[in-house]
Design a protein around this motif. Sequence first.
Motif, PDB file in Angstrom:
ATOM      1  N   VAL A  11      89.630  42.038  53.222  1.00 48.20           N
ATOM      2  CA  VAL A  11      88.652  41.335  52.392  1.00 48.20           C
ATOM      3  C   VAL A  11      87.484  40.933  53.274  1.00 48.20           C
ATOM      4  CG1 VAL A  11      90.328  40.465  50.712  1.00 48.20           C
ATOM      5  CG2 VAL A  11      89.758  39.076  52.711  1.00 48.20           C
ATOM      6  N   LEU A  55      94.877  38.156  47.081  1.00 48.64           N
ATOM      7  CA  LEU A  55      93.559  38.458  47.625  1.00 48.64           C
ATOM      8  C   LEU A  55      92.687  37.202  47.721  1.00 48.64           C
ATOM      9  CD1 LEU A  55      92.715  41.836  45.830  1.00 48.64           C
ATOM     10  CD2 LEU A  55      93.159  41.507  48.258  1.00 48.64           C
ATOM     11  N   ASP A  56      92.714  36.371  46.672  1.00 43.19           N
ATOM     12  CA  ASP A  56      91.884  35.165  46.690  1.00 43.19           C
ATOM     13  C   ASP A  56      92.264  34.251  47.853  1.00 43.19           C
ATOM     14  OD1 ASP A  56      90.822  36.209  44.403  1.00 43.19           O
ATOM     15  OD2 ASP A  56      91.532  34.628  43.067  1.00 43.19           O
ATOM     16  N   ALA A  59      90.957  35.724  51.107  1.00 38.43           N
ATOM     17  CA  ALA A  59      89.512  35.536  51.269  1.00 38.43           C
ATOM     18  C   ALA A  59      89.194  34.122  51.730  1.00 38.43           C
ATOM     19  CB  ALA A  59      88.806  35.843  49.950  1.00 38.43           C
ATOM     20  N   LYS A  75      83.805  34.689  44.389  1.00 35.05           N
ATOM     21  CA  LYS A  75      84.148  35.567  43.274  1.00 35.05           C
ATOM     22  C   LYS A  75      84.271  36.992  43.793  1.00 35.05           C
ATOM     23  CE  LYS A  75      82.330  37.290  38.866  1.00 35.05           C
ATOM     24  NZ  LYS A  75      81.184  37.229  37.918  1.00 35.05           N
ATOM     25  N   GLN A  76      85.311  37.688  43.360  1.00 32.28           N
ATOM     26  CA  GLN A  76      85.540  39.050  43.810  1.00 32.28           C
ATOM     27  C   GLN A  76      84.457  39.991  43.285  1.00 32.28           C
ATOM     28  OE1 GLN A  76      89.026  42.261  42.972  1.00 32.28           O
ATOM     29  NE2 GLN A  76      89.748  40.243  43.595  1.00 32.28           N
ATOM     30  N   LYS A  78      83.782  44.092  44.160  1.00 32.60           N
ATOM     31  CA  LYS A  78      84.443  45.343  43.819  1.00 32.60           C
ATOM     32  C   LYS A  78      85.002  45.947  45.100  1.00 32.60           C
ATOM     33  CE  LYS A  78      80.912  48.854  44.544  1.00 32.60           C
ATOM     34  NZ  LYS A  78      80.344  50.108  44.030  1.00 32.60           N
ATOM     35  N   THR A 108      88.242  47.804  51.555  1.00 32.96           N
ATOM     36  CA  THR A 108      87.913  46.374  51.568  1.00 32.96           C
ATOM     37  C   THR A 108      87.484  45.894  50.198  1.00 32.96           C
ATOM     38  OG1 THR A 108      86.814  44.645  52.838  1.00 32.96           O
ATOM     39  CG2 THR A 108      85.440  46.503  52.152  1.00 32.96           C
ATOM     40  N   ILE A 109      87.822  44.645  49.899  1.00 31.84           N
ATOM     41  CA  ILE A 109      87.421  43.985  48.659  1.00 31.84           C
ATOM     42  C   ILE A 109      86.528  42.810  49.048  1.00 31.84           C
ATOM     43  CG2 ILE A 109      88.164  42.741  46.608  1.00 31.84           C
ATOM     44  CD1 ILE A 109      90.620  45.007  48.344  1.00 31.84           C
ATOM     45  N   TYR A 111      84.139  39.538  48.683  1.00 27.15           N
ATOM     46  CA  TYR A 111      83.979  38.379  47.813  1.00 27.15           C
ATOM     47  C   TYR A 111      82.551  37.862  47.945  1.00 27.15           C
ATOM     48  CZ  TYR A 111      88.810  37.871  46.369  1.00 27.15           C
ATOM     49  OH  TYR A 111      90.035  38.063  45.780  1.00 27.15           O
TER      50      TYR A 111
END
Length: 246
Positions: A11, A55-56, A59, A75-76, A78, A108-109, A111
Amino acid sequence: MDKRLIPNISVDAVVFGFDDFHLNILLVTRPVYHEGKNYIDWKFPGDLIRKDEDLDVSAERILYEQTGLQKIYLKQLKAFGDTNRLKRQPRDMTWLYAIDHPEERVITIPYFGLVNLSEDVDYKTSLNGNARWFPVDEVKDLPLAFDHRDIFTFALETLRNELRNQPLAFELLPPKFTLSQLQRIYEVVFEKKLDKRNFRKKIAGLRYIVPLHEKETEVSHRPAQLYMFSKDIYQKLHTRQFDFTI
């Protein structure tokens, strides 16, 4: 490598901060030694996620560990999963070797984060040693690692789109703000000058921007009236067709 980590999912935190004058972006240094030379690249705070974390949670943890920031709007965005995203330049490969999995493909995601820097002094000054705020217009001249320039471009466009349709500007403001502060956010983010009269006419029709019986204090100019954003009123009025365009 830490056995708690998943070697191919990470992330990143793309955090924008507004200080009354500039839109800023939070970056951390990434020292690299490659082919006999030392480089200082910049990147978004980010790392591999742990096997036992959502995930949250990852992050929030990684942002705090690498910058000292916590409890901010996140906030995520993409997923970014280009097969060559970590191989844009040869020295990026040193990071893959550092995690003992040079053969792994890392998705990777990112945020998207927002923070007010004008009153939240700790957010601006109490960063970890390798973290720094940069004005957004300086990013074009910085050496960014991996595909972080693509991520930055997408995040900035997302900010612009969401400011048109959602009241996210208030995440960048102190709880009590002036209309001039609100106007500056839109001018800075959209890089254009707005007519003051038209802007205030638009604002006057937005019931969730509530005038307070208070004015600025400790200013050298004529104190301006303060306002607040009412989330309760906004949620009652909000519809899918709602247009926040200024």
